[in-house]
Design a protein around this motif. Structure first.
Motif, PDB file in Angstrom:
ATOM      1  N   MET A  63       2.566  30.544 -22.479  1.00 48.36           N
ATOM      2  CA  MET A  63       1.379  31.392 -22.308  1.00 48.36           C
ATOM      3  C   MET A  63       1.366  32.065 -20.946  1.00 48.36           C
ATOM      4  O   MET A  63       0.938  33.216 -20.820  1.00 48.36           O
ATOM      5  CB  MET A  63       0.113  30.564 -22.536  1.00 48.36           C
ATOM      6  N   LYS A  64       1.842  31.377 -19.922  1.00 45.35           N
ATOM      7  CA  LYS A  64       1.886  31.992 -18.589  1.00 45.35           C
ATOM      8  C   LYS A  64       2.868  33.158 -18.584  1.00 45.35           C
ATOM      9  O   LYS A  64       2.573  34.218 -18.025  1.00 45.35           O
ATOM     10  CB  LYS A  64       2.281  30.960 -17.539  1.00 45.35           C
ATOM     11  N   ASN A  65       4.033  32.976 -19.224  1.00 45.49           N
ATOM     12  CA  ASN A  65       5.000  34.070 -19.322  1.00 45.49           C
ATOM     13  C   ASN A  65       4.413  35.253 -20.081  1.00 45.49           C
ATOM     14  O   ASN A  65       4.607  36.418 -19.707  1.00 45.49           O
ATOM     15  CB  ASN A  65       6.273  33.589 -20.015  1.00 45.49           C
ATOM     16  N   ALA A  66       3.678  34.942 -21.156  1.00 47.51           N
ATOM     17  CA  ALA A  66       3.083  36.007 -21.964  1.00 47.51           C
ATOM     18  C   ALA A  66       1.997  36.749 -21.190  1.00 47.51           C
ATOM     19  O   ALA A  66       1.925  37.983 -21.232  1.00 47.51           O
ATOM     20  CB  ALA A  66       2.512  35.418 -23.253  1.00 47.51           C
ATOM     21  N   ALA A  67       1.154  36.024 -20.481  1.00 52.19           N
ATOM     22  CA  ALA A  67       0.078  36.659 -19.713  1.00 52.19           C
ATOM     23  C   ALA A  67       0.660  37.570 -18.638  1.00 52.19           C
ATOM     24  O   ALA A  67       0.194  38.703 -18.439  1.00 52.19           O
ATOM     25  CB  ALA A  67      -0.823  35.593 -19.093  1.00 52.19           C
ATOM     26  N   ARG A  68       1.694  37.095 -17.959  1.00 58.57           N
ATOM     27  CA  ARG A  68       2.320  37.909 -16.913  1.00 58.57           C
ATOM     28  C   ARG A  68       2.933  39.182 -17.518  1.00 58.57           C
ATOM     29  O   ARG A  68       2.790  40.279 -16.960  1.00 58.57           O
ATOM     30  CB  ARG A  68       3.401  37.106 -16.194  1.00 58.57           C
ATOM     31  N   ALA A  69       3.597  39.035 -18.663  1.00 59.63           N
ATOM     32  CA  ALA A  69       4.211  40.196 -19.308  1.00 59.63           C
ATOM     33  C   ALA A  69       3.158  41.190 -19.783  1.00 59.63           C
ATOM     34  O   ALA A  69       3.345  42.412 -19.679  1.00 59.63           O
ATOM     35  CB  ALA A  69       5.076  39.738 -20.490  1.00 59.63           C
ATOM     36  N   MET A  70       2.028  40.708 -20.287  1.00 56.04           N
ATOM     37  CA  MET A  70       0.981  41.611 -20.753  1.00 56.04           C
ATOM     38  C   MET A  70       0.311  42.328 -19.590  1.00 56.04           C
ATOM     39  O   MET A  70      -0.057  43.506 -19.690  1.00 56.04           O
ATOM     40  CB  MET A  70      -0.051  40.842 -21.577  1.00 56.04           C
ATOM     41  N   LEU A  71       0.141  41.641 -18.456  1.00 54.41           N
ATOM     42  CA  LEU A  71      -0.413  42.294 -17.275  1.00 54.41           C
ATOM     43  C   LEU A  71       0.540  43.396 -16.802  1.00 54.41           C
ATOM     44  O   LEU A  71       0.105  44.495 -16.433  1.00 54.41           O
ATOM     45  CB  LEU A  71      -0.650  41.274 -16.167  1.00 54.41           C
ATOM     46  N   ASP A  72       1.843  43.119 -16.829  1.00 54.45           N
ATOM     47  CA  ASP A  72       2.837  44.131 -16.465  1.00 54.45           C
ATOM     48  C   ASP A  72       2.810  45.304 -17.451  1.00 54.45           C
ATOM     49  O   ASP A  72       2.967  46.468 -17.049  1.00 54.45           O
ATOM     50  CB  ASP A  72       4.235  43.518 -16.431  1.00 54.45           C
ATOM     51  N   ALA A  73       2.617  45.003 -18.727  1.00 57.07           N
ATOM     52  CA  ALA A  73       2.570  46.062 -19.738  1.00 57.07           C
ATOM     53  C   ALA A  73       1.344  46.943 -19.545  1.00 57.07           C
ATOM     54  O   ALA A  73       1.415  48.176 -19.719  1.00 57.07           O
ATOM     55  CB  ALA A  73       2.578  45.450 -21.140  1.00 57.07           C
ATOM     56  N   MET A  74       0.222  46.337 -19.188  1.00 54.45           N
ATOM     57  CA  MET A  74      -0.972  47.125 -18.878  1.00 54.45           C
ATOM     58  C   MET A  74      -0.719  48.049 -17.698  1.00 54.45           C
ATOM     59  O   MET A  74      -1.093  49.228 -17.715  1.00 54.45           O
ATOM     60  CB  MET A  74      -2.149  46.201 -18.552  1.00 54.45           C
ATOM     61  N   ALA A  75      -0.088  47.511 -16.659  1.00 55.46           N
ATOM     62  CA  ALA A  75       0.205  48.306 -15.471  1.00 55.46           C
ATOM     63  C   ALA A  75       1.143  49.465 -15.811  1.00 55.46           C
ATOM     64  O   ALA A  75       0.950  50.589 -15.330  1.00 55.46           O
ATOM     65  CB  ALA A  75       0.818  47.428 -14.383  1.00 55.46           C
ATOM     66  N   LEU A  76       2.149  49.208 -16.638  1.00 58.02           N
ATOM     67  CA  LEU A  76       3.093  50.257 -17.028  1.00 58.02           C
ATOM     68  C   LEU A  76       2.376  51.357 -17.803  1.00 58.02           C
ATOM     69  O   LEU A  76       2.580  52.555 -17.556  1.00 58.02           O
ATOM     70  CB  LEU A  76       4.216  49.664 -17.864  1.00 58.02           C
ATOM     71  N   GLN A  77       1.523  50.966 -18.725  1.00 59.38           N
ATOM     72  CA  GLN A  77       0.750  51.940 -19.498  1.00 59.38           C
ATOM     73  C   GLN A  77      -0.099  52.809 -18.558  1.00 59.38           C
ATOM     74  O   GLN A  77      -0.196  54.027 -18.734  1.00 59.38           O
ATOM     75  CB  GLN A  77      -0.141  51.196 -20.498  1.00 59.38           C
ATOM     76  N   TRP A  78      -0.689  52.183 -17.558  1.00 56.93           N
ATOM     77  CA  TRP A  78      -1.541  52.886 -16.598  1.00 56.93           C
ATOM     78  C   TRP A  78      -0.699  53.816 -15.715  1.00 56.93           C
ATOM     79  O   TRP A  78      -1.061  54.977 -15.492  1.00 56.93           O
ATOM     80  CB  TRP A  78      -2.308  51.878 -15.767  1.00 56.93           C
ATOM     81  N   LYS A  79       0.429  53.307 -15.212  1.00 54.85           N
ATOM     82  CA  LYS A  79       1.254  54.119 -14.315  1.00 54.85           C
ATOM     83  C   LYS A  79       1.783  55.362 -15.011  1.00 54.85           C
ATOM     84  O   LYS A  79       1.961  56.410 -14.367  1.00 54.85           O
ATOM     85  CB  LYS A  79       2.399  53.279 -13.744  1.00 54.85           C
ATOM     86  N   ARG A  80       2.047  55.282 -16.289  1.00 54.33           N
ATOM     87  CA  ARG A  80       2.526  56.462 -17.003  1.00 54.33           C
ATOM     88  C   ARG A  80       1.445  57.536 -17.069  1.00 54.33           C
ATOM     89  O   ARG A  80       1.742  58.715 -17.301  1.00 54.33           O
ATOM     90  CB  ARG A  80       3.002  56.085 -18.397  1.00 54.33           C
ATOM     91  N   GLN A  81       0.196  57.153 -16.869  1.00 52.95           N
ATOM     92  CA  GLN A  81      -0.891  58.130 -16.858  1.00 52.95           C
ATOM     93  C   GLN A  81      -1.131  58.736 -15.481  1.00 52.95           C
ATOM     94  O   GLN A  81      -1.645  59.856 -15.374  1.00 52.95           O
ATOM     95  CB  GLN A  81      -2.192  57.479 -17.334  1.00 52.95           C
ATOM     96  N   ILE A  82      -0.778  58.009 -14.417  1.00 46.90           N
ATOM     97  CA  ILE A  82      -1.203  58.457 -13.086  1.00 46.90           C
ATOM     98  C   ILE A  82      -0.059  58.828 -12.140  1.00 46.90           C
ATOM     99  O   ILE A  82      -0.310  59.377 -11.068  1.00 46.90           O
ATOM    100  CB  ILE A  82      -2.127  57.402 -12.420  1.00 46.90           C
ATOM    101  N   ILE A  83       1.181  58.553 -12.492  1.00 51.05           N
ATOM    102  CA  ILE A  83       2.294  58.916 -11.603  1.00 51.05           C
ATOM    103  C   ILE A  83       2.688  60.373 -11.830  1.00 51.05           C
ATOM    104  O   ILE A  83       2.906  60.803 -12.961  1.00 51.05           O
ATOM    105  CB  ILE A  83       3.494  57.977 -11.825  1.00 51.05           C
TER     106      ILE A  83
END
Length: 379
Positions: free
Chosen positions: A256-276
């Motif tokens: 679950m810790k690995n999954a939570a970290r990966a999902m937080l990274d996925a959220m960040a990636l989704q966001w960065k594609r909107q603002i970079i």
């Protein structure tokens, strides 16, 4: 079983705790990295500590640069030496420190000077973004053994998210307290629902934490595999749900810790594609700003002055309830509107009141008397 601590949280003490939790999220810093693990051995404890802390700062600087950039650009990131990292450090703290005669183990919290990081990325010609999303309230719902778990003490999925540095992420998250009112108004089944009743309850929960949206992270555990769906509810900009499956982990907690970290990274990636922004060509627009008080005007002015996409700002005229501004910025109008929305300032077409109506006209003297765009403080 729901903890009896939840009953105590309804007291006045809970309000003080709540304010303490929200404040760090609002004061978060994307140039800070927490939990950098170091472990070095040397001839003496002092030498081991010096080497470990230097290495930790180097690792942290690389992590910050990756945080601000897209994965496809990581091969172009500049090589970081220990001297470069130490020169960029603003401050650092040590946690969980352990020493012996020759070994040093610790976790570091390292903050960097923003301009030093920007210089490194610009020097390597790597596009980056530094617009942090507004904090969202996180609801981690776990499905297992025919149950839906949210507020219960045995929610390992919530524990996994608690272990992460949620405040300093590109997409910061706030875990709610789980007091009696929240347990009653947003049960697990409602959090997973998308109907109007759920939307109203989640909007109220977000407002209680000063947030604009709720992120529901629903995880289903079966046969040693965790299937996760992460969905945004509300907020200034719609985002597609993120779905991933996970099966690697020494035990359920690690999985679950690995999954939570990966999902937080996925959220960040989704966001960065909107603002970079990859095309840094400047554009200029004129916009009228309306405000009901000096406080609202200061919100608009300071938001424009600090928004990473804004390169220049000129006040063409001002009255007691409005102003006309000339704004130089990079990126698209939709990106500028999204960036300002994170500061609770709304940029919209003066005609359609739709920030995604299209690109504004490039500034010309003839258009200066009739601003095509409008600024106001959001609700």
């Amino acid at each position: 079983m729901i903890s009896t601590i939840g009953v105590l949280r309804a007291s006045g003490l809970a309000l003080a705790i709540l304010l303490g939790m929200i404040a760090p999220a609002l004061a978060s810093d994307i140039f800070t990295v927490r939990g950098v693990a170091v472990d070095r051995t040397a001839d003496t404890a002092t030498a081991a500590r010096t080497a470990a802390q230097a290495e930790g700062q180097r690792l942290a600087l690389t992590e910050v640069m990756k945080k601000l950039t897209l994965p496809e650009d990581w091969p172009a990131l500049p090589e970081v030496s220990e001297a470069t990292a130490q020169g960029a450090v603003r401050s650092f703290q040590v946690a969980n420190e352990r020493t012996s005669a020759t070994r040093y183990i610790a976790e570091l919290i390292v903050s960097f000077q923003p301009e030093a990081v920007r210089r490194l990325l610009r020097g390597a010609n790597v596009p980056f973004g530094e617009t942090q999303a507004r904090p969202a309230v996180l609801l981690p719902v776990l499905r297992r053994d025919g149950r839906q778990i949210l507020w219960d003490d045995d929610n390992q999925w919530r524990d996994a998210w608690t272990s992460l540095d949620l405040a300093n992420a590109m997409t910061p998250l706030v875990l709610p307290l789980g007091d009696i009112a929240e347990i009653n108004s947003v049960p697990a089944e409602l959090a997973s629902s998308g109907d109007e009743t759920a939307q109203a309850a989640l909007a109220e929960l977000a407002a209680n934490y000063g947030a604009a949206e709720v992120v529901v992270a629903e995880a289903t555990l079966a046969n040693g595999r965790l299937e996760v769906t992460l969905a945004h509810r509300g907020g200034p900009a719609p985002a597609e749900p993120i779905r991933q499956g996970f099966s690697e982990g020494a035990d359920e907690a690690a999985l679950m810790k690995n999954a939570a970290r990966a999902m937080l990274d996925a959220m960040a990636l989704q966001w960065k594609r909107q603002i970079i922004v990859r095309d840094a060509t400047s554009q200029i627009i004129t916009a009228s700003a309306s405000f009901a008080s000096l406080e609202e005007w200061e919100r608009i002015r300071s938001s424009l002055a600090t928004a990473p996409l804004v390169q220049g700002l000129e006040v063409l005229g001002i009255s007691s309830d409005g102003a006309e501004l000339r704004i130089s910025y990079k990126g698209g109008a939709d990106m500028l509107a999204l960036s300002l929305a994170q500061r609770n300032v709304r940029l919209a077409s003066a005609d359609s009141a739709d920030p995604s109506a299209g690109e504004p006209d490039v500034y010309s003297p003839a258009a200066a008397t009739r601003p095509a765009w409008h600024l106001s403080v959001g609700q």
